[in-house]
Scaffold this active site. Structure first.
Site, PDB file in Angstrom:
ATOM      1  N   LYS A  70       0.704  -1.191   0.128  1.00 28.06           N
ATOM      2  CA  LYS A  70      -0.094   0.011   0.036  1.00 28.06           C
ATOM      3  C   LYS A  70       1.091   1.349  -0.035  1.00 28.06           C
ATOM      4  O   LYS A  70       0.270   2.298  -0.672  1.00 28.06           O
ATOM      5  CB  LYS A  70      -0.899  -0.079   1.125  1.00 28.06           C
ATOM      6  CG  LYS A  70      -2.102  -0.939   1.035  1.00 28.06           C
ATOM      7  CD  LYS A  70      -3.121  -0.851   2.276  1.00 28.06           C
ATOM      8  CE  LYS A  70      -4.319  -1.817   1.993  1.00 28.06           C
ATOM      9  NZ  LYS A  70      -5.491  -1.434   3.159  1.00 28.06           N
ATOM     10  N   ASP A 107      -9.819   3.394   2.257  1.00 27.84           N
ATOM     11  CA  ASP A 107     -10.236   2.593   3.316  1.00 27.84           C
ATOM     12  C   ASP A 107     -10.870   3.539   4.477  1.00 27.84           C
ATOM     13  O   ASP A 107     -11.579   2.967   5.315  1.00 27.84           O
ATOM     14  CB  ASP A 107      -8.903   2.253   3.940  1.00 27.84           C
ATOM     15  CG  ASP A 107      -8.281   1.198   3.347  1.00 27.84           C
ATOM     16  OD1 ASP A 107      -9.028   0.205   2.583  1.00 27.84           O
ATOM     17  OD2 ASP A 107      -6.899   0.791   3.483  1.00 27.84           O
TER      18      ASP A 107
END
Ligand code: ATR
Length: 281
Positions: A70, A107
């Site tokens: 990520k 997220d």
């Protein structure tokens, strides 16, 4: 822009076999009658750059990025949206009309939506919030809570320097609190969030005494394996409302699917059950 009518997307991770994202996106592709597939992309760290660079040539509309890529993936895209820049990580790449690559992080959106799914009237400004952990998930969660108007976010991490660094980077309303004070840091709060790995399948439960936690506080966990962590179970048994990590996973996927395939997909009880069925341990 890919000229293929067959839409391709996937999830890049290492390992990636555990990911529920293929099940989720393929469910939606079928439900909305869209020709395409969402596949596992097992990409080792040393080939991340070439794998990402190949997306457009292979006709991919984009991909999700998961552990451990990520942060590193940010170096291999052409543009990063403002929110993902603040989070410092991307979880989605979208191939743009000119074949350039743009990174996003959904997220925090997914986390907030998971709370709203459980409590449609939920607000971030009804009392102090305690967040446990200071890793990548915590960064997305803390920023999204601050953006929703949280007035006080108590941030606690086993390694205190990480909580302190995050508090000084994000500024008010985030305050670092010592890990040793975590039990007392539950007093007067409206929301507790666990973003540490403790309580995940195969790890010990979080060492946390809930005595000081108000009964009206909402308790959430970013973990979804198991669906009910020891923390959520203890909270439920003493009468607190709880939200597990599955809602965050399902909700972060919605804007990505829309960007790739042009439809904002719905989270139905049937979809939730289909994914839950893959999580029974
Ligand atoms: P993610 O991207 O899911 O947030 P991460 O960046 O690896 O994953 O972060 C894991 C979090 O779990 C960290 O806050 C970590 O604390 P440290 O910064 O001290 O490592 C926390 N964590 C891991 N093991 C823990 C343990 N045994 N007790 C408390 N916290 C723990």
């Amino acid at each position: 822009m890919s000229s293929h009518s067959y839409g391709l997307a996937g999830v890049m991770g290492w390992p990636v076999a555990h990911s529920r994202s293929p099940k989720l996106h393929n469910y939606w592709l079928e439900k909305y009658g869209l020709p395409g597939a969402y596949v596992q992309l097992a990409v080792a760290p040393e080939t991340l750059g070439v794998a990402i660079a190949g997306l457009a040539a292979l006709g991919f509309r984009g991909c999700n990025i998961t552990i451990p890529h990520k942060v590193d993936a940010m170096a291999f895209v052409d543009d990063i949206d403002a929110n993902a820049k603040r989070v410092g990580a991307i979880n989605t790449i979208v191939v743009q009309p000119d074949d350039s690559l743009k990174g996003f992080n959904h997220d925090g959106f997914g986390y907030i939506q998971s709370l709203l799914d459980a409590q449609p009237d939920w607000r971030a400004d009804t009392g102090p919030i305690t967040v446990l952990g200071a890793g990548g998930a915590a960064r997305a969660v803390v920023l999204s809570l601050a953006d929703r108007g949280a007035k006080e976010i108590r941030l606690l991490n086993r390694t205190p320097e990480k909580a302190q660094a995050l508090a000084s980077e994000f500024g008010a309303p985030v305050k670092a609190v010592a890990w040793a004070d975590r039990h007392a840091a539950l007093s007067d709060i409206a929301l507790l969030v666990n973003t540490t790995s403790q309580g995940m399948h195969g790890t010990p439960a979080l060492d946390l005494d809930l005595t000081a936690l108000p009964q009206r506080a909402l308790v959430s966990d970013a973990i979804y394996v198991p669906l009910e962590t020891p923390l959520l179970q203890a909270a439920r048994l003493r009468g607190n409302a709880t939200v597990n990590g599955l809602g965050m996973l399902l909700n972060q996927a919605r804007p990505a699917f829309q960007a790739w395939f042009g439809v904002m997909p719905e989270i139905t009880p049937e979809l939730r059950r289909a994914i839950e069925a893959t999580l029974q341990s």
